[in-house]
Design a protein around this motif. Structure first.
Motif, mmCIF file in Angstrom:
data_model
loop_
_atom_site.group_PDB
_atom_site.id
_atom_site.type_symbol
_atom_site.label_atom_id
_atom_site.label_comp_id
_atom_site.label_asym_id
_atom_site.label_seq_id
_atom_site.Cartn_x
_atom_site.Cartn_y
_atom_site.Cartn_z
ATOM 1 N N VAL A 1 -8.417 -2.520 -0.137
ATOM 2 C CA VAL A 1 -9.609 -3.103 -0.765
ATOM 3 C C VAL A 1 -10.779 -3.119 0.224
ATOM 4 O O VAL A 1 -10.640 -3.605 1.357
ATOM 5 N N ASN A 2 -11.906 -2.569 -0.214
ATOM 6 C CA ASN A 2 -13.154 -2.537 0.553
ATOM 7 C C ASN A 2 -13.050 -1.823 1.898
ATOM 8 O O ASN A 2 -13.867 -2.070 2.792
ATOM 9 N N ARG A 3 -12.049 -0.964 2.062
ATOM 10 C CA ARG A 3 -11.867 -0.228 3.317
ATOM 11 C C ARG A 3 -11.500 1.210 2.994
ATOM 12 O O ARG A 3 -11.009 1.518 1.905
ATOM 13 N N ASN A 4 -11.724 2.110 3.940
ATOM 14 C CA ASN A 4 -11.254 3.483 3.783
ATOM 15 C C ASN A 4 -10.817 4.021 5.142
ATOM 16 O O ASN A 4 -11.143 3.451 6.179
ATOM 17 N N GLU A 5 -10.048 5.081 5.096
ATOM 18 C CA GLU A 5 -9.506 5.726 6.286
ATOM 19 C C GLU A 5 -8.793 4.757 7.223
ATOM 20 O O GLU A 5 -8.970 4.792 8.445
ATOM 21 N N ILE A 6 -7.964 3.896 6.649
ATOM 22 C CA ILE A 6 -7.082 3.053 7.447
ATOM 23 C C ILE A 6 -5.854 3.903 7.756
ATOM 24 O O ILE A 6 -5.195 4.416 6.845
ATOM 25 N N LEU A 7 -5.548 4.035 9.032
ATOM 26 C CA LEU A 7 -4.515 4.963 9.469
ATOM 27 C C LEU A 7 -3.451 4.273 10.318
ATOM 28 O O LEU A 7 -3.696 3.225 10.905
ATOM 29 N N PHE A 8 -2.293 4.906 10.394
ATOM 30 C CA PHE A 8 -1.325 4.664 11.458
ATOM 31 C C PHE A 8 -1.582 5.769 12.463
ATOM 32 O O PHE A 8 -1.503 6.955 12.129
ATOM 33 N N HIS A 9 -1.919 5.412 13.693
ATOM 34 C CA HIS A 9 -2.093 6.406 14.748
ATOM 35 C C HIS A 9 -1.791 5.758 16.094
ATOM 36 O O HIS A 9 -1.805 4.530 16.215
ATOM 37 N N PRO A 10 -1.525 6.562 17.121
ATOM 38 C CA PRO A 10 -1.227 6.001 18.437
ATOM 39 C C PRO A 10 -2.437 5.306 19.062
ATOM 40 O O PRO A 10 -3.568 5.786 18.941
ATOM 41 N N ALA A 11 -2.186 4.182 19.709
ATOM 42 C CA ALA A 11 -3.190 3.444 20.495
ATOM 43 C C ALA A 11 -2.440 2.366 21.266
ATOM 44 O O ALA A 11 -1.439 1.837 20.786
ATOM 45 N N ASN A 12 -2.935 2.038 22.435
ATOM 46 C CA ASN A 12 -2.293 1.007 23.255
ATOM 47 C C ASN A 12 -3.136 -0.255 23.427
ATOM 48 O O ASN A 12 -2.672 -1.227 23.995
ATOM 49 N N ASP A 13 -4.387 -0.237 22.936
ATOM 50 C CA ASP A 13 -5.268 -1.399 23.047
ATOM 51 C C ASP A 13 -6.069 -1.530 21.751
ATOM 52 O O ASP A 13 -6.939 -0.706 21.457
ATOM 53 N N ALA A 14 -5.765 -2.558 20.977
ATOM 54 C CA ALA A 14 -6.398 -2.720 19.662
ATOM 55 C C ALA A 14 -7.915 -2.859 19.770
ATOM 56 O O ALA A 14 -8.654 -2.259 18.995
ATOM 57 N N LYS A 15 -8.398 -3.648 20.721
ATOM 58 C CA LYS A 15 -9.837 -3.914 20.828
ATOM 59 C C LYS A 15 -10.641 -2.653 21.142
ATOM 60 O O LYS A 15 -11.751 -2.494 20.655
ATOM 61 N N THR A 16 -10.094 -1.754 21.957
ATOM 62 C CA THR A 16 -10.877 -0.588 22.372
ATOM 63 C C THR A 16 -10.535 0.684 21.608
ATOM 64 O O THR A 16 -11.327 1.630 21.620
ATOM 65 N N TRP A 34 -1.371 15.163 12.965
ATOM 66 C CA TRP A 34 -0.653 14.608 11.812
ATOM 67 C C TRP A 34 -0.405 13.123 12.040
ATOM 68 O O TRP A 34 0.106 12.717 13.082
ATOM 69 N N HIS A 35 -0.774 12.319 11.056
ATOM 70 C CA HIS A 35 -0.616 10.871 11.112
ATOM 71 C C HIS A 35 -0.435 10.358 9.681
ATOM 72 O O HIS A 35 -0.139 11.150 8.792
ATOM 73 N N MET A 36 -0.607 9.065 9.459
ATOM 74 C CA MET A 36 -0.407 8.495 8.130
ATOM 75 C C MET A 36 -1.646 7.741 7.672
ATOM 76 O O MET A 36 -2.275 7.030 8.453
ATOM 77 N N LEU A 37 -1.957 7.889 6.404
ATOM 78 C CA LEU A 37 -3.062 7.208 5.751
ATOM 79 C C LEU A 37 -2.518 6.060 4.915
ATOM 80 O O LEU A 37 -1.545 6.225 4.176
ATOM 81 N N VAL A 38 -3.146 4.892 5.044
ATOM 82 C CA VAL A 38 -2.829 3.736 4.204
ATOM 83 C C VAL A 38 -3.818 3.784 3.045
ATOM 84 O O VAL A 38 -5.018 3.628 3.235
ATOM 85 N N LYS A 39 -3.310 4.031 1.845
ATOM 86 C CA LYS A 39 -4.177 4.274 0.691
ATOM 87 C C LYS A 39 -4.583 2.984 -0.022
ATOM 88 O O LYS A 39 -3.835 2.015 -0.057
ATOM 89 N N GLU A 40 -5.785 3.038 -0.602
ATOM 90 C CA GLU A 40 -6.308 2.012 -1.503
ATOM 91 C C GLU A 40 -6.339 0.610 -0.904
ATOM 92 O O GLU A 40 -5.937 -0.366 -1.528
ATOM 93 N N TYR A 75 0.840 -1.198 0.000
ATOM 94 C CA TYR A 75 0.000 0.000 0.000
ATOM 95 C C TYR A 75 0.875 1.247 0.000
ATOM 96 O O TYR A 75 2.002 1.213 0.486
ATOM 97 N N VAL A 76 0.341 2.349 -0.496
ATOM 98 C CA VAL A 76 1.025 3.641 -0.461
ATOM 99 C C VAL A 76 0.655 4.342 0.840
ATOM 100 O O VAL A 76 -0.512 4.341 1.242
ATOM 101 N N LEU A 77 1.657 4.945 1.494
ATOM 102 C CA LEU A 77 1.414 5.749 2.692
ATOM 103 C C LEU A 77 1.428 7.226 2.326
ATOM 104 O O LEU A 77 2.222 7.650 1.484
ATOM 105 N N ALA A 78 0.566 7.995 2.967
ATOM 106 C CA ALA A 78 0.485 9.433 2.719
ATOM 107 C C ALA A 78 0.330 10.174 4.046
ATOM 108 O O ALA A 78 -0.169 9.614 5.028
#
Length: 134
Positions: free
Chosen positions: A68-83, A60-66, A48-51
């Motif tokens: 499939v079947n998803r949008n606004e997938i990001l790299f951002h801070p978080a310490n608990d995936a489920k919540t 300011w963070h990073m977007l994972v582009k294109e 994937y392309v990062l922007a």
């Protein structure tokens, strides 16, 4: 530049190692693999392309582009995936449980600085998501 995300899958979450140019950068946490179901699954393996991206919530963070079947997938801070995640990827300094990590802001800023420096030089930055051991 290529950002490598090497994953290990668990039923309750996904762990990753983030590498750039043969250098370990940090760990990552994500939701478990649930067939790419929006808001409940990590994204499929692939390239994937990062922007750069800005929002009021994450600044300011990073977007994972294109993805499939998803949008606004990001790299951002978080310490608990489920919540704290709905399909996004959270860099963390250390894994402390399935889908859980610590010092996400520190790890995120380290990764963001490296990615932004490359983008600012006009380079394309790719995210390559692979199962660890492939």
């Amino acid at each position: 530049m290529v950002v490598g995300l090497l994953r290990t899958y668990h039923s309750q979450g996904t762990h990753g190692e983030i590498w750039i140019g043969g250098e370990f950068v940090c760990y990552a946490i994500e939701l478990p693999w649930l067939d790419n179901v929006r808001n409940n699954s990590c994204i499929p393996e692939g390239t994937y392309v990062l922007a750069k991206r800005y929002s009021k919530k994450f600044k300011w963070h990073m977007l994972v582009k294109e993805v499939v079947n998803r949008n606004e997938i990001l790299f951002h801070p978080a310490n608990d995936a489920k919540t704290e995640l709905r399909g996004c990827i959270a860099p963390v300094s250390r894994i402390c449980g399935i889908g859980r990590g610590v010092q996400s802001v520190v790890a995120f800023n380290k990764l963001k600085d490296m990615v932004y420096a490359s983008i600012d030089k006009g380079e394309q930055v790719l995210l390559e998501v692979l199962k660890k051991g492939k």
